[in-house]
Design a protein around this motif. Structure first.
Motif, PDB file in Angstrom:
ATOM      1  N   UNK A 135       0.848  -1.185   0.000  1.00  0.00           N
ATOM      2  CA  UNK A 135       0.000   0.000   0.000  1.00  0.00           C
ATOM      3  C   UNK A 135       0.890   1.243   0.000  1.00  0.00           C
ATOM      4  N   UNK A 136       1.016   1.924  -1.139  1.00  0.00           N
ATOM      5  CA  UNK A 136       1.765   3.195  -1.172  1.00  0.00           C
ATOM      6  C   UNK A 136       0.929   4.293  -0.536  1.00  0.00           C
ATOM      7  N   UNK A 137       1.526   5.447  -0.349  1.00  0.00           N
ATOM      8  CA  UNK A 137       0.811   6.566   0.275  1.00  0.00           C
ATOM      9  C   UNK A 137       1.262   7.862  -0.401  1.00  0.00           C
ATOM     10  N   UNK A 138       0.791   8.044  -1.659  1.00  0.00           N
ATOM     11  CA  UNK A 138       1.181   9.217  -2.430  1.00  0.00           C
ATOM     12  C   UNK A 138       0.004  10.073  -2.874  1.00  0.00           C
ATOM     13  N   UNK A 139      -1.193   9.477  -2.931  1.00  0.00           N
ATOM     14  CA  UNK A 139      -2.370  10.189  -3.413  1.00  0.00           C
ATOM     15  C   UNK A 139      -3.557   9.867  -2.504  1.00  0.00           C
ATOM     16  N   UNK A 269       1.069  -4.201   4.288  1.00  0.00           N
ATOM     17  CA  UNK A 269       2.423  -3.671   4.212  1.00  0.00           C
ATOM     18  C   UNK A 269       2.340  -2.292   3.566  1.00  0.00           C
ATOM     19  N   UNK A 270       2.721  -1.255   4.316  1.00  0.00           N
ATOM     20  CA  UNK A 270       2.674   0.127   3.841  1.00  0.00           C
ATOM     21  C   UNK A 270       4.040   0.475   3.258  1.00  0.00           C
ATOM     22  N   UNK A 271       4.040   0.936   2.010  1.00  0.00           N
ATOM     23  CA  UNK A 271       5.309   1.226   1.340  1.00  0.00           C
ATOM     24  C   UNK A 271       5.587   2.724   1.376  1.00  0.00           C
ATOM     25  N   UNK A 272       6.559   3.109   2.190  1.00  0.00           N
ATOM     26  CA  UNK A 272       6.980   4.515   2.295  1.00  0.00           C
ATOM     27  C   UNK A 272       8.491   4.593   2.172  1.00  0.00           C
ATOM     28  N   UNK A 273       9.045   3.725   1.318  1.00  0.00           N
ATOM     29  CA  UNK A 273      10.495   3.540   1.284  1.00  0.00           C
ATOM     30  C   UNK A 273      11.216   4.413   0.274  1.00  0.00           C
TER      31      UNK A 273
END
Length: 447
Positions: A135-139, A269-273
């Motif tokens: 799960x990305x967190x960009x928008x 799994x949150x992807x903030x890498x």
């Protein structure tokens, strides 16, 4: 139903210089706001019809704020007071420097000056499996997907009979120890302590594990070692499991495998890498370095006098910033305003002035009364004072009076009640091969 061939960009012809801006982020809107319509025609392209305040996305994901509290319609920001401004919610697919045009699905448009302000996108470093399941967190849609996933996981954990599956639902892995990862981890820890036990009185949330995985040797790598150390301490006090100098090698939607072999069973799994520049097709390869457009001190893209890049997509190296400016809002805001002044200087027959970045510092919030700040003149703040500074800075840069009012009322309410918004699953999140999501949908079907 309308077809693409029935549409056109419908931008009026003009004798004024036409400035095309690709992107409605901090750089794009600050440039457009400072360009007088009597002198320029401004055409902005942005895939969404709103400007979003992305530093608060994690609060949308954890149900602290609703999406419309951190977004403002671009048309509302540029009303009739902005003469000869035109907005189109259309993706620019290609830049054509030879013909001085941009291409879209519904036609091309000529420019006199082109400004690329497209910002960044999530960088999965070529790992397609992680891209598919994380799960990305960009928008805003990313934040809403993550919110649904979290709430669905808590609901299913409350009903499952299998202890191992329950633990998998309660394990949350956040990859990336920068500001997004740290703030997300802190917000989840506060939910775990103050909110979830009241929502699910029969469930033991002491078993909910929040992992923060960072590849470098400290959290908040962009900030000072002192702030990193304070943040590490705050996170540990809040019960976050921190794994430094650790990489996630794979994630199949159920098991996250770390480099070295350790495995964590998790549904979330949150992807903030990391991020990569959101470049546009058409520019020569030599204009791009590490996903960003190489620009000079006037923000002109390498090799061009009529194409500019500002904000996160621009790489401007200086003695103080040999790797380019930090990927935060301030460089984009300042570059947008400065470029507008340079365009006006050009009309007056004057020469461009070089851009000088004024570093106002960096802030990160970990939780209630816990924050860190690196300010100019080597001033370091932590705890309550930094937390208050974070609140006021983020409130100041929110667009629109209504948004400021909504956000501050939410924060005041949460300060006294520890409540977190309305935890509604507006639409269930489900991938095509997401067994957990499909099972949740089945629970709600009547047929």
């Amino acid at each position: 139903m309308l077809r693409l061939e029935e549409l056109s960009l419908n931008v009026p012809e003009t004798t004024k210089p036409r400035v095309i801006i690709i992107g409605g982020g901090f750089g794009g809107i600050n440039l457009a706001r400072k360009l007088p319509g009597k002198d320029f025609q401004v055409v902005m392209f942005n895939k969404q019809n709103y400007h979003g305040f992305w530093p608060l996305l994690y609060q949308v994901a954890t149900a602290g704020l609703e999406p419309d509290a951190i977004a403002e319609p671009l048309r509302k920001m540029f009303d009739e007071d902005y003469e000869d401004f035109h907005f189109r919610p259309v993706r620019v697919s290609r830049i054509n420097p030879e013909s001085k045009t941009i291409s879209t699905a519904i036609g091309d448009l000529r420019y006199d000056y082109l400004v690329i302000a497209t910002g960044t996108k999530s960088n999965f470093f070529g790992n397609e499996q992680i891209k598919k399941y994380s799960f990305p967190l960009k928008q805003i849609p990313d934040a809403l997907n993550l919110r649904s996933q979290l709430l669905q996981s808590f609901e299913l954990a409350n009903m499952t009979k299998d202890p191992e599956k329950r633990q998998s639902l309660l394990n949350i892995v956040i990859v990336g120890g920068g500001p997004t990862g740290v703030e997300m981890a802190g917000s989840l820890a506060e939910m775990r302590k103050h909110i979830l036990p009241g929502d699910y009185p029969g469930m033991d949330f002491s078993k909910m594990n929040i992992y923060l995985v960072e590849g470098l040797d400290r959290v908040l790598p962009p900030m000072s070692p002192e702030s990193s150390q304070k943040t590490h301490k705050y996170l540990e006090e809040m019960g976050i499991i921190i794994k430094l100098k650790t990489l996630v090698e794979s994630y199949d939607g159920e098991v996250a495998t770390l480099k070295g072999g350790e495995q964590i069973r998790t549904q979330t799994l949150v992807w903030a890498a990391g991020v990569a520049g959101a470049t546009v097709e058409g520019m020569p390869a030599e204009t791009v370095e590490r996903g960003k457009y190489i620009v000079n001190r006037f923000n002109q893209v390498k090799g061009y006098t009529d194409i500019f890049a500002i904000g996160d997509i621009a790489k401007m190296t200086t003695d103080l910033f040999p790797n380019g400016h930090p990927g935060v809002a301030q460089p984009a805001i300042q570059q947008g305003r400065h470029l507008a002044k340079n365009f006006q200087r050009l009309l007056r027959g004057e020469t461009y002035e070089p851009f000088e970045y004024f570093d106002k510092g960096s802030l990160a919030i970990i939780g209630r009364n816990r924050a860190v700040a690196d300010l100019p003149k080597n001033i370091k703040l932590g705890g309550f004072i930094a937390w208050v500074a974070w609140l006021f800075v983020h409130l100041y840069y929110l667009i629109g009076f209504r948004n400021k009012l909504v956000v501050i009322s939410n924060w005041v309410y949460r300060f006294f009640t520890y409540e977190h918004g309305t935890r509604l699953i507006i639409r269930a999140f489900v991938r095509k091969d997401d067994k957990q999501g499909q099972e949740f949908i089945k629970l709600q079907r009547m047929d």
